[in-house]
Design an enzyme around this catalytic site. Sequence first.
Site, PDB file in Angstrom:
ATOM      1  N   ARG A 257       2.863 -27.445   7.494  1.00 49.76           N
ATOM      2  CA  ARG A 257       3.816 -27.775   6.437  1.00 49.76           C
ATOM      3  C   ARG A 257       5.015 -26.811   6.483  1.00 49.76           C
ATOM      4  O   ARG A 257       6.149 -27.211   6.220  1.00 49.76           O
ATOM      5  CB  ARG A 257       3.123 -27.725   5.072  1.00 49.76           C
ATOM      6  CG  ARG A 257       1.986 -28.747   4.975  1.00 49.76           C
ATOM      7  CD  ARG A 257       1.572 -29.012   3.552  1.00 49.76           C
ATOM      8  NE  ARG A 257       2.657 -29.588   2.790  1.00 49.76           N
ATOM      9  CZ  ARG A 257       2.866 -29.368   1.485  1.00 49.76           C
ATOM     10  NH1 ARG A 257       2.054 -28.560   0.833  1.00 49.76           N
ATOM     11  NH2 ARG A 257       3.851 -29.935   0.863  1.00 49.76           N
TER      12      ARG A 257
ATOM     13  N   HIS B 199       5.286 -23.020  -8.302  1.00 49.71           N
ATOM     14  CA  HIS B 199       4.129 -23.239  -7.422  1.00 49.71           C
ATOM     15  C   HIS B 199       4.166 -22.368  -6.171  1.00 49.71           C
ATOM     16  O   HIS B 199       3.509 -22.673  -5.189  1.00 49.71           O
ATOM     17  CB  HIS B 199       4.047 -24.721  -7.031  1.00 49.71           C
ATOM     18  CG  HIS B 199       3.777 -25.636  -8.202  1.00 49.71           C
ATOM     19  ND1 HIS B 199       4.020 -26.990  -8.188  1.00 49.71           N
ATOM     20  CD2 HIS B 199       3.285 -25.367  -9.447  1.00 49.71           C
ATOM     21  CE1 HIS B 199       3.686 -27.519  -9.362  1.00 49.71           C
ATOM     22  NE2 HIS B 199       3.246 -26.550 -10.140  1.00 49.71           N
TER      23      HIS B 199
END
Length: 252
Positions: free
Chosen positions: A69, A124
């Site tokens: 990612r 986050h």
Amino acid sequence: MNLSEAASLLHSARRVVVMTGAGVSAESGIPTFRDAQTGHWARFKPEDLASPEAYWRDPEMVWDWYAGRYRDVMAATPNRGHTLLAELERRKLAEHGEGAFTLVTQNVDGLHLRAGSRPPLELHGNLTHGRCETCEHLQPLPKADSFTPPPTCEVCGGRMRPNVVWFGEMLPEDVLEDAQFAFERAEVALVIGTSSQVYPAAALADVALHRGGTVIEINPDTTPLTRRASFSLRATAIEGLAALMAESSEPE
Ligand SMILES: [Zn+2]
């Protein structure tokens, strides 16, 4: 409230807070967590890749997933939505000084920073740093093409974990407090590209509303926030921001 009134309020506001979600990064081609789960990863449940338990069981596998990612994110570039927000930030800070603009994001891709924004409040965490499991030190990951996880802490030599918030983990308390403060003080809060289903996006918008602030939502779909927002624009992040900021540069 109509578009031109919303734009005019944004234009004159002395304190603005912006919350961004996945919709802002979608236009840079950043896949959502679930969209990124293709091929080998498709057979995993999200919590098998993104939880303290998963990492405890198999840190190598979890790091493989996050390294992939991280490579996706570094291969992407900020889009016009990111740069418009950086421009809005520059304008507000120049006109009204420090504290006039706060950017809060649920995204972990670091694209706001690369688009020229000041470091946002990252609810986050981010994919671009590792966090030491022993001493909590944060450190940027090596270049994506030469990165072999796990990274080692430059302070204590400990193993580092991905610097993201996993299922079952609390949001970083200091970041959440700063975000709450910004929403309390905001004359205008923009909530862009988030489903407002996951805490705390909708709750923060409510904080602004209860304090008499104007909440403007930009989202291609209706969300749980839509009915409560002062104004809701059915548009992508880029379209919505362009419309609000173009209108707001017209004479009042
Ligand atoms: Zn350390």
